[in-house]
Design an enzyme around this catalytic site. Structure first.
Site, PDB file in Angstrom:
ATOM      1  N   LYS A  77     -22.092   4.652  37.551  1.00  0.00           N
ATOM      2  CA  LYS A  77     -20.836   4.906  37.670  1.00  0.00           C
ATOM      3  C   LYS A  77     -19.804   3.475  37.068  1.00  0.00           C
ATOM      4  CE  LYS A  77     -20.916   7.966  42.061  1.00  0.00           C
ATOM      5  NZ  LYS A  77     -20.611   7.772  43.553  1.00  0.00           N
ATOM      6  N   GLY A  96       6.978  -9.410  15.210  1.00  0.00           N
ATOM      7  CA  GLY A  96       6.536 -11.248  15.493  1.00  0.00           C
ATOM      8  C   GLY A  96       6.630 -11.321  16.930  1.00  0.00           C
ATOM      9  N   ASP A  97       6.224 -13.214  16.771  1.00  0.00           N
ATOM     10  CA  ASP A  97       6.639 -13.695  17.960  1.00  0.00           C
ATOM     11  C   ASP A  97       7.914 -14.039  18.383  1.00  0.00           C
ATOM     12  OD1 ASP A  97       3.850 -13.776  18.539  1.00  0.00           O
ATOM     13  OD2 ASP A  97       3.696 -15.582  18.099  1.00  0.00           O
ATOM     14  N   ASN A 127      -4.438 -18.269  12.840  1.00  0.00           N
ATOM     15  CA  ASN A 127      -4.039 -19.764  14.166  1.00  0.00           C
ATOM     16  C   ASN A 127      -4.772 -19.521  15.257  1.00  0.00           C
ATOM     17  OD1 ASN A 127      -2.240 -16.880  13.878  1.00  0.00           O
ATOM     18  ND2 ASN A 127      -0.924 -18.007  13.973  1.00  0.00           N
ATOM     19  N   CYS A 128      -5.529 -18.396  15.545  1.00  0.00           N
ATOM     20  CA  CYS A 128      -5.772 -18.210  17.119  1.00  0.00           C
ATOM     21  C   CYS A 128      -7.188 -18.860  17.031  1.00  0.00           C
ATOM     22  CB  CYS A 128      -6.328 -16.304  16.937  1.00  0.00           C
ATOM     23  SG  CYS A 128      -5.119 -15.292  16.689  1.00  0.00           S
ATOM     24  N   ILE A 140      17.920  -6.444   7.609  1.00  0.00           N
ATOM     25  CA  ILE A 140      17.293  -7.113   7.786  1.00  0.00           C
ATOM     26  C   ILE A 140      15.962  -6.561   9.415  1.00  0.00           C
ATOM     27  CG2 ILE A 140      16.561  -9.855   9.424  1.00  0.00           C
ATOM     28  CD1 ILE A 140      19.358  -9.991   8.072  1.00  0.00           C
ATOM     29  N   TYR A 168     -23.073   4.140  29.444  1.00  0.00           N
ATOM     30  CA  TYR A 168     -24.168   3.803  30.188  1.00  0.00           C
ATOM     31  C   TYR A 168     -26.106   4.048  29.773  1.00  0.00           C
ATOM     32  CZ  TYR A 168     -27.628   3.672  34.022  1.00  0.00           C
ATOM     33  OH  TYR A 168     -28.486   3.372  34.929  1.00  0.00           O
ATOM     34  N   ARG A 172       0.807  -1.563  -0.385  1.00  0.00           N
ATOM     35  CA  ARG A 172       0.105  -0.202  -0.243  1.00  0.00           C
ATOM     36  C   ARG A 172       0.809   1.213  -0.056  1.00  0.00           C
ATOM     37  NH1 ARG A 172      -2.884  -3.313   3.944  1.00  0.00           N
ATOM     38  NH2 ARG A 172      -2.300  -2.436   5.524  1.00  0.00           N
TER      39      ARG A 172
END
Ligand code: FAD
Length: 560
Positions: free
Chosen positions: A445, A292-293, A50-51, A288, A437, A30
């Site tokens: 509250k 991520g993980d 994967n989730c 490089i 609310y 993009r």
């Protein structure tokens, strides 16, 4: 990025085409139509959810195709991005700026040139080298093929019992889904609690809920080995010698960053085992990037480096790496571990630091309040309690973390507090927050406001707190201000009962020379009593969260 001397288009290669890799590729396109982008994934799919895998195992998601967010064809047609699935990247030559790639099940290697390389290989489930760990019927959940194998195993073997090793996020999601499949489930967890990121007392309602839902919890015991039974089933043997029969075993004891490529290429690896990156997600090699993980990132609350294997940070980091490669301003702010999990109708969410995390990091000068408000106005039918804990620094009131457990409205409150943390918010901001609310959604509250107000009362000295953890040693008078029938149904040991409704008439019965630690059901009446007694010259303190918090602390073993 550095441009090569030749006129050929810049080439950006991406290793791993799921959360971090796919978001990086799409964002980069993009931003820049001129670059060549190619994504390599050793698995059969890119950009899959994967989730969603645990829910596919549980047949909540029945059609596997629903997990495929974007296909190779989508990448090609929509974004002009080449995707190579079943293609493993086996080595990086930083000098030559090339990678070696190989079809996943073949031997032929080819070399690909890059100008910028992005590593998003994720994290691998930990498989400790224990006897029986590779037996058929022992699964980890990382990919669509993993989930497919578990589904087939359940059906083909008519599986009835499962042991889930590890009581963290993925383990608990698997528990829920195996229960959906009508299996009888035992959780084997080394710690004395499930959901290790939570403080023990906040995991207590979850443990009660799991037990009430028929899940057996075998806590405080590690996995020793897995044996094959004569009847074809498995026997999980714990370190204590306990034997847990199972038709299938799910290993969910955590993940470790997949740093093999990075290590072999000589990139800097940090003390938490992830690739070291800067705020632009650039590794120790300027050509490089890593996301991520697999990376280490700063925890914005403790300032320490951490690894946080969650999809949100991976996606944002992919986007930031793309910005950086495209020469745009890019800055990853760090993580604060905002997370949520749903387990059999209960929601558990947290953001920021836990109390134990703060103590581990050596942070002092903070306080915590507990509260148990309804998720919406009590007069509207169906209000469900939210058990909420808020940590904040003293005296400035900066929000450090929050954890919440309940059936409804839990993640909404944690998301609000997470956003406040992101803007360096204080408990005063929570007290002042203007939130939605109407009776069916919240209260005038809101629980978030209440948490802020409680914390403000602590900071102002209007509600001095007594420390639940000192309960066993204190010389204070322990006072329970609930009505006698409530008191009779259960109370903290050694407490005397003087209901709030009689306190004005009978307060003279209380000593003035000792501290008075005050408890009620959830903390509200104790607060009123604390204010009343303090204004009448007593040394009154509030046991935050009342008897509900006491029960959770007791379940967690934090009080006797
Ligand atoms: P991944 O998405 O794991 O992608 C890495 C890809 O790289 C893999 O496809 C892998 O095959 C490929 N790869 C690795 N090495 C190579 C190589 N040498 N060559 C080519 N390809 C390679 N997070 C949440 O926030 N919420 C959740 O509810 C949640 N649920 C989850 C449930 C499960 C079962 C799992 C497994 C994870 C869950 N997560 C969740 C975590 C989330 O999925 C990860 O944090 C996120 O996917 C990490 O993105 P990533 O790009 O770093 O790695």
């Amino acid at each position: 990025m550095n441009r090569p001397p030749s006129a050929s288009p810049r080439r950006v290669l991406i290793v791993g085409g799921v959360a971090g890799g796919a978001s990086c590729a799409a964002r980069l396109r993009r931003l820049d139509e001129s670059v060549e982008i190619a994504v390599f994934d050793r698995g059969p799919y890119v950009s899959f959810a994967n989730c969603g895998l645990p829910y596919y195992v549980g047949n909540v998601i029945a059609d596997e195709r629903a997990l495929l967010v974007a296909s190779r064809q989508t990448f090609r047609e929509r974004f002009n991005i080449d995707v190579f699935t079943d293609t493993e990247v086996t080595a990086i030559d930083r000098e030559a700026r090339t990678i070696n790639v190989r079809a996943a099940h073949g031997h032929v290697q080819r070399t690909e040139r890059y100008d910028a390389l992005v590593l998003s290989p994720g994290a691998a489930p930990i498989r400790p080298p224990l006897p029986g760990i590779d037996l058929p019927g022992v699964f980890a959940v990382r990919s669509i093929p993993d989930s497919r194998r578990i589904r087939s195993w359940i059906v083909d073997r008519r599986a009835q019992t499962a042991v889930v090793v590890g009581g963290g996020f993925i383990g608990l999601e698997m528990v829920e889904n195996l229960i959906h499949r009508e299996l009888s489930v035992t959780v084997l967890e080394k710690l004395p609690q499930v959901m290790p990121p939570l403080d023990a007392e906040m995991a207590a309602p979850l443990m009660d809920h799991l037990t009430a839902s028929g899940v057996r919890l075998h806590l405080g015991d590690g996995l020793a080995r897995i044996d094959q039974r004569d009847d074809g089933g498995l026997m999980v043997v714990a370190e204590s010698g306990a034997r847990l029969p199972a038709d299938l075993v799910i290993l969910a004891i955590g993940v470790r960053p997949e740093t093999e490529l990075a290590t072999q290429a000589g990139l800097r690896i940090g003390p938490r085992g992830g690739i070291v990156v800067d705020a632009e997600m650039r590794s120790s090699d300027p050509n490089i990037w890593a996301v991520g993980d697999v990376v280490e990132v700063p925890d914005v609350l403790t300032g320490q480096e951490t690894v946080l294997p969650l999809a949100g940070p991976a996606n944002r980091q992919g986007r930031i790496a793309a910005q950086s490669i495209a020469g745009r301003p890019a800055h990853f702010r760090g993580v604060q571990a905002t997370a949520v999990v749903g387990v059999l109708g209960l929601t558990i969410a947290s953001t920021g630091a836990s109390e134990k995390g703060l103590r581990r990091a050596g942070v002092t000068g903070f306080e915590r309040v507990y509260l148990h408000p309804g998720h919406h106005a009590g007069y509207y039918p169906g209000a469900q309690p939210i058990h909420l804990k808020l940590m904040f620094s003293v005296p400035d009131g900066r929000i450090l973390g929050a954890q919440a457990v309940g059936r409804e409205g839990v993640e909404k409150r944690i998301d609000v507090i997470a956003t406040a943390i992101q803007f360096n918010g204080t408990v005063h901001d929570l007290a002042d927050a203007e939130l939605c609310y109407a009776p069916q959604f919240g209260a005038a509250k809101d629980p978030v406001n209440l948490a802020g107000m409680l914390a403000e009362n602590v900071l102002s000295g209007d509600m001095p707190l007594a420390d639940w953890l000192e309960l066993d040693h204190t010389q204070a008078v322990l006072l329970d201000v609930r009505e006698p029938d409530e008191f009779a149904a259960g109370h903290v040991p050694r407490t005397v009962n003087l209901p709030l409704s009689q306190l004005r008439a009978r307060h003279v019965e209380l000593p003035r020379d000792r501290e008075i630690w005050i408890c009620c059901g959830v903390g509200q009446r104790a607060y009123y009593a604390t204010r009343f007694l303090a204004q009448h010259g007593y040394r009154a303190r509030n046991l935050s969260g009342g008897y509900a918090t006491y029960q959770a602390l007791k379940t967690a073993g934090r009080v006797a």
